[in-house]
Design a protein around this motif. Sequence first.
Motif, PDB file in Angstrom:
ATOM      1  N   ASP A  10     -25.181  33.721 -27.331  1.00  0.00           N
ATOM      2  CA  ASP A  10     -26.200  32.627 -27.055  1.00  0.00           C
ATOM      3  C   ASP A  10     -27.262  32.663 -25.990  1.00  0.00           C
ATOM      4  N   MET A  11     -28.567  33.245 -26.549  1.00  0.00           N
ATOM      5  CA  MET A  11     -29.560  33.393 -25.321  1.00  0.00           C
ATOM      6  C   MET A  11     -29.713  31.989 -24.421  1.00  0.00           C
ATOM      7  N   ASP A  12     -30.130  32.431 -23.224  1.00  0.00           N
ATOM      8  CA  ASP A  12     -29.944  31.530 -22.265  1.00  0.00           C
ATOM      9  C   ASP A  12     -31.665  30.756 -22.154  1.00  0.00           C
ATOM     10  N   ALA A  13     -31.547  29.297 -22.289  1.00  0.00           N
ATOM     11  CA  ALA A  13     -32.630  28.484 -22.272  1.00  0.00           C
ATOM     12  C   ALA A  13     -33.773  29.468 -23.034  1.00  0.00           C
ATOM     13  N   PHE A  14     -33.329  29.795 -24.449  1.00  0.00           N
ATOM     14  CA  PHE A  14     -34.223  30.545 -25.106  1.00  0.00           C
ATOM     15  C   PHE A  14     -35.905  30.407 -25.113  1.00  0.00           C
ATOM     16  N   PHE A  15     -36.362  29.179 -25.562  1.00  0.00           N
ATOM     17  CA  PHE A  15     -37.891  29.014 -25.769  1.00  0.00           C
ATOM     18  C   PHE A  15     -38.545  29.437 -24.187  1.00  0.00           C
ATOM     19  N   ALA A  16     -37.807  28.744 -23.423  1.00  0.00           N
ATOM     20  CA  ALA A  16     -38.216  28.535 -22.081  1.00  0.00           C
ATOM     21  C   ALA A  16     -38.243  30.086 -21.310  1.00  0.00           C
ATOM     22  N   SER A  43     -37.867  20.687 -26.503  1.00  0.00           N
ATOM     23  CA  SER A  43     -37.051  21.550 -27.376  1.00  0.00           C
ATOM     24  C   SER A  43     -36.218  22.245 -26.451  1.00  0.00           C
ATOM     25  N   THR A  44     -36.628  22.760 -25.376  1.00  0.00           N
ATOM     26  CA  THR A  44     -35.496  23.294 -24.312  1.00  0.00           C
ATOM     27  C   THR A  44     -36.235  23.301 -22.936  1.00  0.00           C
ATOM     28  N   CYS A  45     -35.833  23.598 -21.990  1.00  0.00           N
ATOM     29  CA  CYS A  45     -36.382  23.732 -20.560  1.00  0.00           C
ATOM     30  C   CYS A  45     -35.449  24.851 -19.804  1.00  0.00           C
ATOM     31  N   SER A  46     -36.285  25.322 -18.981  1.00  0.00           N
ATOM     32  CA  SER A  46     -35.463  26.510 -17.846  1.00  0.00           C
ATOM     33  C   SER A  46     -34.431  25.849 -17.126  1.00  0.00           C
ATOM     34  N   TYR A  47     -33.631  26.707 -16.767  1.00  0.00           N
ATOM     35  CA  TYR A  47     -32.565  26.149 -15.846  1.00  0.00           C
ATOM     36  C   TYR A  47     -33.013  25.557 -14.614  1.00  0.00           C
ATOM     37  N   GLU A  48     -34.012  25.777 -14.042  1.00  0.00           N
ATOM     38  CA  GLU A  48     -34.625  25.235 -13.119  1.00  0.00           C
ATOM     39  C   GLU A  48     -35.005  23.860 -13.131  1.00  0.00           C
ATOM     40  N   ALA A  49     -35.515  23.340 -14.601  1.00  0.00           N
ATOM     41  CA  ALA A  49     -36.042  22.125 -15.162  1.00  0.00           C
ATOM     42  C   ALA A  49     -34.329  21.322 -15.184  1.00  0.00           C
ATOM     43  N   ARG A  50     -33.529  21.898 -15.717  1.00  0.00           N
ATOM     44  CA  ARG A  50     -32.268  21.122 -15.932  1.00  0.00           C
ATOM     45  C   ARG A  50     -31.857  20.588 -14.711  1.00  0.00           C
ATOM     46  N   GLU A  51     -31.959  21.012 -13.381  1.00  0.00           N
ATOM     47  CA  GLU A  51     -31.782  20.397 -12.242  1.00  0.00           C
ATOM     48  C   GLU A  51     -32.151  19.007 -11.878  1.00  0.00           C
ATOM     49  N   ILE A 103     -31.837  30.514 -34.211  1.00  0.00           N
ATOM     50  CA  ILE A 103     -32.787  31.445 -33.839  1.00  0.00           C
ATOM     51  C   ILE A 103     -31.871  32.216 -32.722  1.00  0.00           C
ATOM     52  N   ASP A 104     -31.200  31.745 -31.894  1.00  0.00           N
ATOM     53  CA  ASP A 104     -30.768  32.481 -30.523  1.00  0.00           C
ATOM     54  C   ASP A 104     -29.160  32.800 -30.535  1.00  0.00           C
ATOM     55  N   GLU A 105     -28.520  32.327 -31.665  1.00  0.00           N
ATOM     56  CA  GLU A 105     -27.108  32.425 -31.483  1.00  0.00           C
ATOM     57  C   GLU A 105     -26.351  33.277 -32.749  1.00  0.00           C
ATOM     58  N   ASN A 154     -19.876  30.074 -18.623  1.00  0.00           N
ATOM     59  CA  ASN A 154     -20.584  29.889 -17.277  1.00  0.00           C
ATOM     60  C   ASN A 154     -22.061  30.480 -17.600  1.00  0.00           C
ATOM     61  N   LYS A 155     -22.708  29.561 -18.168  1.00  0.00           N
ATOM     62  CA  LYS A 155     -24.231  29.920 -18.822  1.00  0.00           C
ATOM     63  C   LYS A 155     -24.904  29.431 -17.302  1.00  0.00           C
ATOM     64  N   PRO A 156     -26.153  30.585 -17.112  1.00  0.00           N
ATOM     65  CA  PRO A 156     -26.595  31.434 -17.957  1.00  0.00           C
ATOM     66  C   PRO A 156     -26.100  32.855 -17.581  1.00  0.00           C
TER      67      PRO A 156
HETATM   68  P1  TTP Z   1     -29.871  26.242 -27.562  1.00  0.00           P
HETATM   69  O1  TTP Z   1     -29.045  27.514 -27.356  1.00  0.00           O
HETATM   70  O2  TTP Z   1     -29.110  25.157 -27.663  1.00  0.00           O
HETATM   71  O3  TTP Z   1     -30.566  26.182 -26.069  1.00  0.00           O
HETATM   72  P2  TTP Z   1     -31.252  27.111 -25.137  1.00  0.00           P
HETATM   73  O4  TTP Z   1     -31.019  28.420 -25.666  1.00  0.00           O
HETATM   74  O5  TTP Z   1     -32.609  26.603 -24.908  1.00  0.00           O
HETATM   75  O6  TTP Z   1     -30.334  26.930 -23.742  1.00  0.00           O
HETATM   76  P3  TTP Z   1     -28.938  27.216 -23.621  1.00  0.00           P
HETATM   77  O7  TTP Z   1     -28.919  28.357 -22.228  1.00  0.00           O
HETATM   78  O8  TTP Z   1     -28.154  26.130 -23.063  1.00  0.00           O
HETATM   79  O9  TTP Z   1     -28.453  28.093 -24.635  1.00  0.00           O
HETATM   80  O10 TTP Z   1     -31.035  26.214 -28.411  1.00  0.00           O
HETATM   81  C1  TTP Z   1     -31.765  27.459 -28.798  1.00  0.00           C
HETATM   82  C2  TTP Z   1     -33.302  27.251 -28.984  1.00  0.00           C
HETATM   83  O11 TTP Z   1     -33.603  26.174 -30.158  1.00  0.00           O
HETATM   84  C3  TTP Z   1     -34.032  26.416 -27.638  1.00  0.00           C
HETATM   85  O12 TTP Z   1     -34.427  27.257 -26.730  1.00  0.00           O
HETATM   86  C4  TTP Z   1     -34.871  25.577 -28.324  1.00  0.00           C
HETATM   87  C5  TTP Z   1     -34.406  25.130 -29.683  1.00  0.00           C
HETATM   88  N1  TTP Z   1     -33.917  23.792 -29.567  1.00  0.00           N
HETATM   89  C6  TTP Z   1     -35.009  22.787 -30.209  1.00  0.00           C
HETATM   90  O13 TTP Z   1     -35.812  23.129 -30.597  1.00  0.00           O
HETATM   91  N2  TTP Z   1     -34.538  21.559 -30.016  1.00  0.00           N
HETATM   92  C7  TTP Z   1     -33.007  20.983 -29.806  1.00  0.00           C
HETATM   93  O14 TTP Z   1     -32.646  20.081 -29.695  1.00  0.00           O
HETATM   94  C8  TTP Z   1     -32.139  22.362 -29.216  1.00  0.00           C
HETATM   95  C9  TTP Z   1     -30.820  21.817 -28.731  1.00  0.00           C
HETATM   96  C10 TTP Z   1     -32.665  23.417 -29.352  1.00  0.00           C
END
Ligand code: TTP
Length: 360
Positions: A10-16, A43-51, A103-105, A154-156
């Motif tokens: 699973d990609m870390d904070a993918f879009f961000a 949609s998502t945020c960087s780990y810095e934003a998660r803080e 898309i990221d998993e 233990n992400k990321p």
């Molecule tokens: P995730 O893998 O759930 O989240 P992530 O990759 O951003 O962060 P993490 O490190 O925790 O894996 O989702 C993958 C992408 O899907 C995410 O970057 C953005 C999109 N997404 C949305 O658009 N809406 C949502 O509610 C979620 C959960 C994800």
Amino acid sequence: MDKKVIVHVDMDAFFASVEQMDNPKLKGKPVIVGGSGPRGVVSTCSYEAREYGIHSAMPIFIAKQLCPEGVFLPVRYERYTEISKKVFHILHSVTHKVEAVSIDEAYLDISDIKYDPVHIVNTIKKRIKESVGLTLSAGISYNKFLAKTASEWNKPNGLKVITEDMVPEILKPLPISKVHGIGSKSIERLNHIGIYTIEQLLRLTEDDMTYFFGKYGIEIYNRIRGHDDRPVCTQRETKSIGRETTFDSDTMDKAMLKKVLSEFAEELANSLMEEALFAKTVTVKIKYQDFKIHTKSKTLKRYINSYKDIKEAAFKVLDNINIDQGIRLIGLSISNLTDVRYEQLSIFEWEKFIKDKRRS
Ligand code: TTP
Ligand code: MG
């Protein structure tokens, strides 16, 4: 039967992370990607934003209140899809047993690769870091549920292995929200009766589980005990892949038609590679100036996936078509697809193959 080796990535904070990669000035900053407009959500945020307490699905206006100095960006799906394809391309170079979850998993079944799973996963991580530029978290275990649980550990940039002897002890302290498949309504109901952890959930009987989760209850009952026999499904919905084009003016120029077919062959070869597919049938479609459509196919003796093979087959098909009037449109498609490769060697088997060869 030997236990399987399943990997969940699973990609870390993918879009961000993609945004931070494309604009390095954003590295280390709270980056929030989401919908614009008054009702936009994160949609998502960087780990810095998660803080700051920001998370997916939170309204953007709340995120702005929590972190006014954050960098708020719109969603660029096309870019994320492009990066996702690169990631999957690397996963497919390891094994064709890849199940895309989003898309990221993805899940990978690497049971057949005679290499240390940790080495395999570290190689995947390294390749994705070097050639795509992003980090991911991975979990390794003997079934899908545990592999996914491990990848969240233990992400990321994590890597966690869950072996049989660790189950169910390792799961006990986890909150029930970590059990993939338990929805927020069920969590609320369980919390209401004082159940917060998997340890507490383990005390429920099969009947209790059915009461709380319906027909899904038994599955959850089994999963938290380490039983989950869902296979890694390599989706195979694509029946054919094709490209076509309509000319500005009708043509009978074979050299030009071949040039177009050869461009299509290259695109189709790329699509096959991306999805780790092979094809056996090549079809050329022609629409004449009187709008009559003519298709001709060739089914080969073996599966192909290279540009050269597709192009050669397409040329042969075209050469067998008697062109007696101007052509408006030409198309090329490939069908009879498979993802079961005859003796396909993954990159790891190749490494071993080459090493063995050097030794002998
Ligand atoms: P995730 O893998 O759930 O989240 P992530 O990759 O951003 O962060 P993490 O490190 O925790 O894996 O989702 C993958 C992408 O899907 C995410 O970057 C953005 C999109 N997404 C949305 O658009 N809406 C949502 O509610 C979620 C959960 C994800
Ligand atoms: Mg992710």
